[in-house]
Design a protein around this motif. Structure first.
Motif, PDB file in Angstrom:
ATOM      1  N   TYR A 166       0.822  -1.210   0.000  1.00 20.24           N
ATOM      2  CA  TYR A 166       0.000   0.000   0.000  1.00 20.24           C
ATOM      3  C   TYR A 166       0.860   1.267   0.000  1.00 20.24           C
ATOM      4  O   TYR A 166       0.467   2.283  -0.584  1.00 20.24           O
ATOM      5  N   ALA A 167       2.024   1.212   0.618  1.00 16.83           N
ATOM      6  CA  ALA A 167       2.929   2.357   0.544  1.00 16.83           C
ATOM      7  C   ALA A 167       3.387   2.571  -0.890  1.00 16.83           C
ATOM      8  O   ALA A 167       3.410   3.709  -1.392  1.00 16.83           O
ATOM      9  N   GLN A 168       3.740   1.500  -1.579  1.00 19.23           N
ATOM     10  CA  GLN A 168       4.172   1.597  -2.976  1.00 19.23           C
ATOM     11  C   GLN A 168       3.035   2.054  -3.879  1.00 19.23           C
ATOM     12  O   GLN A 168       3.256   2.783  -4.848  1.00 19.23           O
ATOM     13  N   ALA A 169       1.809   1.655  -3.556  1.00 18.47           N
ATOM     14  CA  ALA A 169       0.657   2.005  -4.395  1.00 18.47           C
ATOM     15  C   ALA A 169       0.251   3.469  -4.243  1.00 18.47           C
ATOM     16  O   ALA A 169      -0.464   3.994  -5.094  1.00 18.47           O
ATOM     17  N   GLY A 170       0.687   4.102  -3.151  1.00 19.24           N
ATOM     18  CA  GLY A 170       0.395   5.513  -2.994  1.00 19.24           C
ATOM     19  C   GLY A 170      -0.513   5.886  -1.841  1.00 19.24           C
ATOM     20  O   GLY A 170      -0.947   7.042  -1.747  1.00 19.24           O
ATOM     21  N   SER A 171      -0.816   4.949  -0.948  1.00 21.01           N
ATOM     22  CA  SER A 171      -1.580   5.312   0.243  1.00 21.01           C
ATOM     23  C   SER A 171      -0.767   6.297   1.071  1.00 21.01           C
ATOM     24  O   SER A 171       0.419   6.076   1.330  1.00 21.01           O
ATOM     25  N   ARG A 172      -1.402   7.386   1.488  1.00 17.41           N
ATOM     26  CA  ARG A 172      -0.653   8.444   2.152  1.00 17.41           C
ATOM     27  C   ARG A 172      -0.376   8.165   3.625  1.00 17.41           C
ATOM     28  O   ARG A 172       0.642   8.607   4.164  1.00 17.41           O
ATOM     29  N   THR A 173      -1.297   7.440   4.293  1.00 22.02           N
ATOM     30  CA  THR A 173      -1.112   7.153   5.713  1.00 22.02           C
ATOM     31  C   THR A 173      -1.300   5.670   5.963  1.00 22.02           C
ATOM     32  O   THR A 173      -2.285   5.070   5.512  1.00 22.02           O
ATOM     33  N   LEU A 174      -0.360   5.078   6.697  1.00 15.62           N
ATOM     34  CA  LEU A 174      -0.469   3.695   7.126  1.00 15.62           C
ATOM     35  C   LEU A 174      -0.475   3.659   8.646  1.00 15.62           C
ATOM     36  O   LEU A 174       0.392   4.254   9.292  1.00 15.62           O
ATOM     37  N   ILE A 175      -1.445   2.973   9.206  1.00 15.34           N
ATOM     38  CA  ILE A 175      -1.535   2.783  10.652  1.00 15.34           C
ATOM     39  C   ILE A 175      -1.222   1.316  10.918  1.00 15.34           C
ATOM     40  O   ILE A 175      -1.973   0.434  10.495  1.00 15.34           O
ATOM     41  N   LEU A 176      -0.119   1.055  11.593  1.00 16.53           N
ATOM     42  CA  LEU A 176       0.399  -0.302  11.709  1.00 16.53           C
ATOM     43  C   LEU A 176       0.457  -0.731  13.168  1.00 16.53           C
ATOM     44  O   LEU A 176       1.098  -0.070  13.989  1.00 16.53           O
ATOM     45  N   GLN A 177      -0.178  -1.852  13.465  1.00 12.04           N
ATOM     46  CA  GLN A 177      -0.164  -2.407  14.818  1.00 12.04           C
ATOM     47  C   GLN A 177       0.701  -3.653  14.852  1.00 12.04           C
ATOM     48  O   GLN A 177       0.692  -4.469  13.920  1.00 12.04           O
ATOM     49  N   GLY A 178       1.448  -3.797  15.936  1.00 12.85           N
ATOM     50  CA  GLY A 178       2.239  -5.003  16.149  1.00 12.85           C
ATOM     51  C   GLY A 178       2.591  -5.106  17.619  1.00 12.85           C
ATOM     52  O   GLY A 178       2.341  -4.183  18.402  1.00 12.85           O
ATOM     53  N   ARG A 179       3.186  -6.226  18.016  1.00  9.86           N
ATOM     54  CA  ARG A 179       3.584  -6.383  19.418  1.00  9.86           C
ATOM     55  C   ARG A 179       5.081  -6.606  19.580  1.00  9.86           C
ATOM     56  O   ARG A 179       5.549  -6.856  20.685  1.00  9.86           O
ATOM     57  N   ASP A 180       5.823  -6.496  18.472  1.00  8.25           N
ATOM     58  CA  ASP A 180       7.278  -6.586  18.510  1.00  8.25           C
ATOM     59  C   ASP A 180       7.821  -5.233  18.054  1.00  8.25           C
ATOM     60  O   ASP A 180       7.726  -4.883  16.882  1.00  8.25           O
ATOM     61  N   SER A 181       8.382  -4.475  18.987  1.00  7.80           N
ATOM     62  CA  SER A 181       8.787  -3.100  18.689  1.00  7.80           C
ATOM     63  C   SER A 181       9.865  -3.039  17.609  1.00  7.80           C
ATOM     64  O   SER A 181       9.829  -2.161  16.739  1.00  7.80           O
ATOM     65  N   ARG A 182      10.821  -3.956  17.643  1.00  9.89           N
ATOM     66  CA  ARG A 182      11.891  -3.928  16.647  1.00  9.89           C
ATOM     67  C   ARG A 182      11.354  -4.168  15.244  1.00  9.89           C
ATOM     68  O   ARG A 182      11.693  -3.443  14.300  1.00  9.89           O
ATOM     69  N   ARG A 183      10.512  -5.165  15.108  1.00 15.29           N
ATOM     70  CA  ARG A 183       9.953  -5.473  13.791  1.00 15.29           C
ATOM     71  C   ARG A 183       8.978  -4.390  13.332  1.00 15.29           C
ATOM     72  O   ARG A 183       8.895  -4.086  12.137  1.00 15.29           O
ATOM     73  N   LEU A 184       8.285  -3.782  14.270  1.00  8.69           N
ATOM     74  CA  LEU A 184       7.360  -2.708  13.907  1.00  8.69           C
ATOM     75  C   LEU A 184       8.141  -1.498  13.391  1.00  8.69           C
ATOM     76  O   LEU A 184       7.743  -0.855  12.404  1.00  8.69           O
ATOM     77  N   GLN A 185       9.259  -1.185  14.024  1.00 10.21           N
ATOM     78  CA  GLN A 185      10.100  -0.081  13.567  1.00 10.21           C
ATOM     79  C   GLN A 185      10.690  -0.383  12.192  1.00 10.21           C
ATOM     80  O   GLN A 185      10.847   0.519  11.362  1.00 10.21           O
ATOM     81  N   GLU A 186      10.992  -1.639  11.950  1.00  9.83           N
ATOM     82  CA  GLU A 186      11.537  -2.035  10.648  1.00  9.83           C
ATOM     83  C   GLU A 186      10.516  -1.792   9.538  1.00  9.83           C
ATOM     84  O   GLU A 186      10.848  -1.238   8.480  1.00  9.83           O
ATOM     85  N   VAL A 187       9.252  -2.188   9.776  1.00  8.75           N
ATOM     86  CA  VAL A 187       8.199  -1.978   8.778  1.00  8.75           C
ATOM     87  C   VAL A 187       7.938  -0.488   8.594  1.00  8.75           C
ATOM     88  O   VAL A 187       7.759  -0.005   7.468  1.00  8.75           O
ATOM     89  N   GLU A 188       7.944   0.245   9.695  1.00 11.20           N
ATOM     90  CA  GLU A 188       7.756   1.692   9.622  1.00 11.20           C
ATOM     91  C   GLU A 188       8.829   2.342   8.758  1.00 11.20           C
ATOM     92  O   GLU A 188       8.533   3.191   7.904  1.00 11.20           O
ATOM     93  N   SER A 189      10.075   1.936   8.932  1.00 15.23           N
ATOM     94  CA  SER A 189      11.181   2.502   8.157  1.00 15.23           C
ATOM     95  C   SER A 189      11.016   2.217   6.668  1.00 15.23           C
ATOM     96  O   SER A 189      11.244   3.099   5.824  1.00 15.23           O
ATOM     97  N   ILE A 190      10.607   0.997   6.335  1.00 12.39           N
ATOM     98  CA  ILE A 190      10.411   0.626   4.930  1.00 12.39           C
ATOM     99  C   ILE A 190       9.328   1.499   4.301  1.00 12.39           C
ATOM    100  O   ILE A 190       9.498   2.053   3.204  1.00 12.39           O
ATOM    101  N   CYS A 191       8.211   1.636   4.982  1.00 13.04           N
ATOM    102  CA  CYS A 191       7.069   2.365   4.420  1.00 13.04           C
ATOM    103  C   CYS A 191       7.319   3.869   4.381  1.00 13.04           C
ATOM    104  O   CYS A 191       6.901   4.555   3.434  1.00 13.04           O
TER     105      CYS A 191
END
Length: 264
Positions: free
Chosen positions: A32-57
Motif C-alpha cells: 500500500y505504501a508503494q501504491a500511494g496510500s498516504r497514511t499507514l496505521i500499523l499495529q504489532g507487538r514486537d517493537s523492533r519489527r514494527l520499527q523495521e516496517v515503519e522505516s520501509i514504508c
C-alpha cells in the motif's frame, strides 16, 4: 482529512493493518505504501519489527503511525481503534493479526492454554477490530474492512484443528457482516490465503503446496480489495482443492488428506 480522491482512484488514502509485523502484514504495508496510500496505521507487538516496517514504508513516501499493542488486550485494542478511527479516518482496515498452533511433532495434541491464546487472537480480536472501527465508518457512510481467514477454513487440517476452526469462524462472520452492512456503504471482504512465505507458515507441519511469496500475495489481496471481491482466495488450484474437500463426505476428504501427507 479529505479521502475522496483516494476513493476515486481506488487507492485508499489511509490504511490500518493489525499484525503488521508478520509476513503478510509487512508485505501489505509495503504494497500500500508503494501504491500511494498516504497514511499507514500499523499495529504489532514486537517493537523492533514494527520499527523495521515503519522505516520501509516511510522510505516509500508514506506517513506511518504505529501502535505497539497485544491484540489479546481487547479493552486496549478497542479503545485504540475507536480513538484512531476518529483521528485518522481509515478508509481500509485489514484485520490481519493471527497465530497458529499445531498438535505437535508426535501429534500429542494442542495444549489448552495455546488454544485459548489462539482463539483470543484469531477470533475475539478480529471481531473486536470490526466493532472498534465500525461505528465511525457507519457514521461516515463508507469504509472497507478486510478479514484475513485461510483456505483452511474450507476443511480443517488434522495438524491444526483450532487454527482451522478459528479461520472458519472468521470466514462465516465476514460473509455475514458483508451482507448486513452492504446498504450502509461499508464493504466487508474475506481474504483466504493458501500457503504464504512467513515464519508462521514455515512453523506449520505438513506439506505446503503452491507456496506463494508474501509480495505476490499482497498484490493479489490489494487488487481483490480494490475490486471489492467478497472472497479473495488463492492460489486457484489449492482453493479449488480445499473447496472440493469441504463438499465431499468427510471420510473421503480425510482419505485424500492422508494421501497428501496430512495427519497420521
Amino acid at each position: 482529512m479529505n479521502n475522496t480522491n483516494g476513493r476515486q482512484s481506488g487507492i485508499p488514502d489511509c490504511v490500518l493493518i493489525t499484525g503488521a509485523t508478520g509476513g503478510i502484514g509487512k508485505a501489505l504495508a509495503r504494497e500500500y505504501a508503494q501504491a500511494g496510500s498516504r497514511t499507514l496505521i500499523l499495529q504489532g507487538r514486537d517493537s523492533r519489527r514494527l520499527q523495521e516496517v515503519e522505516s520501509i514504508c516511510t522510505g516509500l513516501g508514506a506517513r506511518v503511525v504505529t501502535q505497539l499493542l497485544d491484540v489479546r488486550d481487547l479493552n486496549a485494542l478497542t479503545a485504540w481503534l475507536e480513538d484512531i478511527s476518529h483521528r485518522e479516518h481509515p478508509d481500509l482496515v485489514i484485520a490481519n493479526a493471527g497465530v497458529n498452533i499445531n498438535t505437535g511433532a508426535e501429534q500429542q495434541g494442542e495444549s489448552w492454554d495455546d488454544v485459548l491464546r489462539l482463539l483470543d487472537v484469531n477470533v475475539r480480536a478480529v471481531f473486536a477490530t470490526v466493532h472498534g472501527v465500525l461505528p465511525a465508518m457507519r457514521a461516515r457512510g463508507h469504509g472497507q474492512i478486510a478479514l484475513v481467514s485461510s483456505l483452511a477454513a474450507w476443511r480443517g487440517l488434522p495438524e491444526t484443528p483450532s487454527y482451522s476452526a478459528s479461520k472458519a469462524a472468521v470466514k462465516v462472520y465476514g460473509e455475514a457482516m458483508r451482507d448486513g452492512l452492504a446498504r450502509e456503504g461499508v464493504r466487508v471482504n474475506v481474504i483466504m490465503p493458501g500457503y504464504v512465505e512467513s515464519q508462521m507458515c514455515f512453523d506449520m507441519p505438513g506439506p505446503k503446496p503452491f507456496l506463494w511469496s508474501a509480495a505476490k500475495a499482497s498484490r493479489v489481496i490489494r487488487q481483490g480489495l480494490r475490486s471489492n471481491k467478497a472472497r479473495i482466495s488463492f492460489p486457484f488450484p489449492l482453493n479449488l482443492g480445499t473447496f472440493l474437500l469441504a463438499v465431499i463426505h468427510p471420510a473421503v476428504s480425510g482419505w485424500f488428506l492422508r494421501r497428501m501427507g496430512y495427519g497420521a
